[in-house]
Design a protein around this motif. Structure first.
Motif, PDB file in Angstrom:
ATOM      1  N   THR A  12     -50.473  -1.850 -27.004  1.00  0.00           N
ATOM      2  CA  THR A  12     -49.709  -1.909 -28.254  1.00  0.00           C
ATOM      3  C   THR A  12     -48.255  -2.300 -28.019  1.00  0.00           C
ATOM      4  OG1 THR A  12     -49.210   0.460 -28.138  1.00  0.00           O
ATOM      5  CG2 THR A  12     -51.152  -0.197 -29.410  1.00  0.00           C
TER       6      THR A  12
ATOM      7  N   LYS B  52     -54.155  -3.973 -29.167  1.00  0.00           N
ATOM      8  CA  LYS B  52     -53.383  -4.912 -29.988  1.00  0.00           C
ATOM      9  C   LYS B  52     -54.230  -5.565 -31.071  1.00  0.00           C
ATOM     10  CE  LYS B  52     -53.695  -9.080 -27.054  1.00  0.00           C
ATOM     11  NZ  LYS B  52     -54.309  -8.523 -25.822  1.00  0.00           N
ATOM     12  N   ASP B  53     -55.559  -5.467 -30.942  1.00  0.00           N
ATOM     13  CA  ASP B  53     -56.460  -5.981 -31.976  1.00  0.00           C
ATOM     14  C   ASP B  53     -56.770  -4.945 -33.045  1.00  0.00           C
ATOM     15  OD1 ASP B  53     -56.637  -8.357 -30.497  1.00  0.00           O
ATOM     16  OD2 ASP B  53     -58.396  -7.643 -29.379  1.00  0.00           O
ATOM     17  N   ARG B  54     -56.191  -3.756 -32.936  1.00  0.00           N
ATOM     18  CA  ARG B  54     -56.556  -2.641 -33.820  1.00  0.00           C
ATOM     19  C   ARG B  54     -55.351  -2.087 -34.582  1.00  0.00           C
ATOM     20  NH1 ARG B  54     -61.398  -0.392 -32.075  1.00  0.00           N
ATOM     21  NH2 ARG B  54     -60.791   1.788 -32.291  1.00  0.00           N
TER      22      ARG B  54
END
Length: 310
Positions: free
Chosen positions: A67, A99-101
């Protein structure tokens, strides 16, 4: 410890997204941050978390905790994935990247905001000076959430947990730390928020990690309780040190794992954990042997490992 509010109800909505594959009696994980390549200390954590999960007939997942996007070191995520392959660890589900969440974390923050459990804070490090205990300066100011850090309110109560290696550990967050940040003013989601949400959504039951994260645990227990999540079991491993008496870390320029020496380094990590000797073989066969002999009572019940590990 129980905290009753509508945020606990929010956990039921998130529960629909929980990973059913990992909902076993024991579910553990390895969750490195790609702020540099994996080093020997990372390998010790990977070996311990893997062996402990498999010795309990549990599942083992991998999560990349990325993150803090500005601190991601070039090629470090790729090195982590290559290392997992080189040491022949077998994850029981797809590797996820935090970082995709980000939308998930924002949704939980929004719920906490709706329940008045967080507040916006304009205080900078310069304003706070050397005082590491936040005194709630902005708690009643009702500042707008845009462009400010977001802090979680804590209470004046002792939080304790029994670590499987380190024994009973306690903290009163209000006295020892104060309200803590879940989202920075630059928009970066804080580690504490992301790890608690993902441990819940991935169905974690056990956390095995380095003792440098021991003091984070009460914060995570508190946040999990606020959200109505079940409390996890923790085991904090003694840290491998360099010849300067510093823990092996990316900040201290720990040497990256040489993936061409995977079997040799794996044997070294197993020895560092004071486990029974394994035969030098393929990493897969060495891990099978290590799992069969796994004994956490043999791991030093200390914060640091004896000797140095470069």
């Amino acid at each position: 410890m129980t905290v009753e509010n509508s945020s606990a109800k929010h956990s039921f909505a998130l529960a629909q997204q929980r990973n059913d594959v990992s909902l076993t009696r024991y579910s553990g994980r390895f969750a490195p941050s790609p702020t540099g390549p994996l080093h020997f200390g990372s390998l010790i954590t990977a070996v311990a978390s893997y062996c402990d999960a498999k010795a309990h007939q549990g599942s083992w997942l991998v999560r990349i905790e990325d993150t803090d996007i500005p601190r991601i070191y070039p090629d470090s995520e790729a090195h982590i994935l290559r290392a997992i392959d080189a040491f022949q660890f077998e994850a029981d589900d797809t590797i996820i990247f935090q970082k995709d969440r980000l939308d998930l974390y924002e949704s939980v923050l929004h719920q906490l905001q709706q329940d008045h459990l967080v507040y916006a804070c304009q205080c900078t490090r310069k304003m706070l000076g050397s005082n590491h205990i936040y005194t709630g300066t902005c708690r009643e100011l009702n500042l707008p959430f845009d462009q400010h850090a977001i802090r979680l309110k804590v209470s004046d109560q002792e939080i304790c947990f029994d670590d499987r290696l380190q024994g009973t550990h306690c903290s009163n967050l209000q006295r020892d730390l104060g309200d803590f940040v879940l989202k920075r003013r630059d928009g970066i989601i804080n580690y504490q928020l992301a790890v608690v949400i993902d441990d819940y959504l991935q169905g974690m039951t056990h956390v095995v990690r380095g003792a440098d994260l021991l003091d984070n645990t009460e914060r995570q227990i508190w946040l999990g309780s606020v959200l109505g999540y079940p409390q996890l079991e923790y085991m904090h491993l003694p840290l491998a040190m360099n010849d300067q008496g510093q823990k092996l870390s990316k900040q201290n320029l720990a040497q990256a794992l040489d993936l061409n020496r995977a079997s040799e380094l794996l044997q070294h990590a197993i020895r560092a954990l004071h486990q029974p000797e394994v035969d030098l073989d393929t990493p897969k066969n060495m891990l099978i042997q290590a799992i069969a002999q796994w004994d956490i009572q043999s791991i030093p019940h200390s914060l640091q490992l004896d000797g140095t590990y470069l």
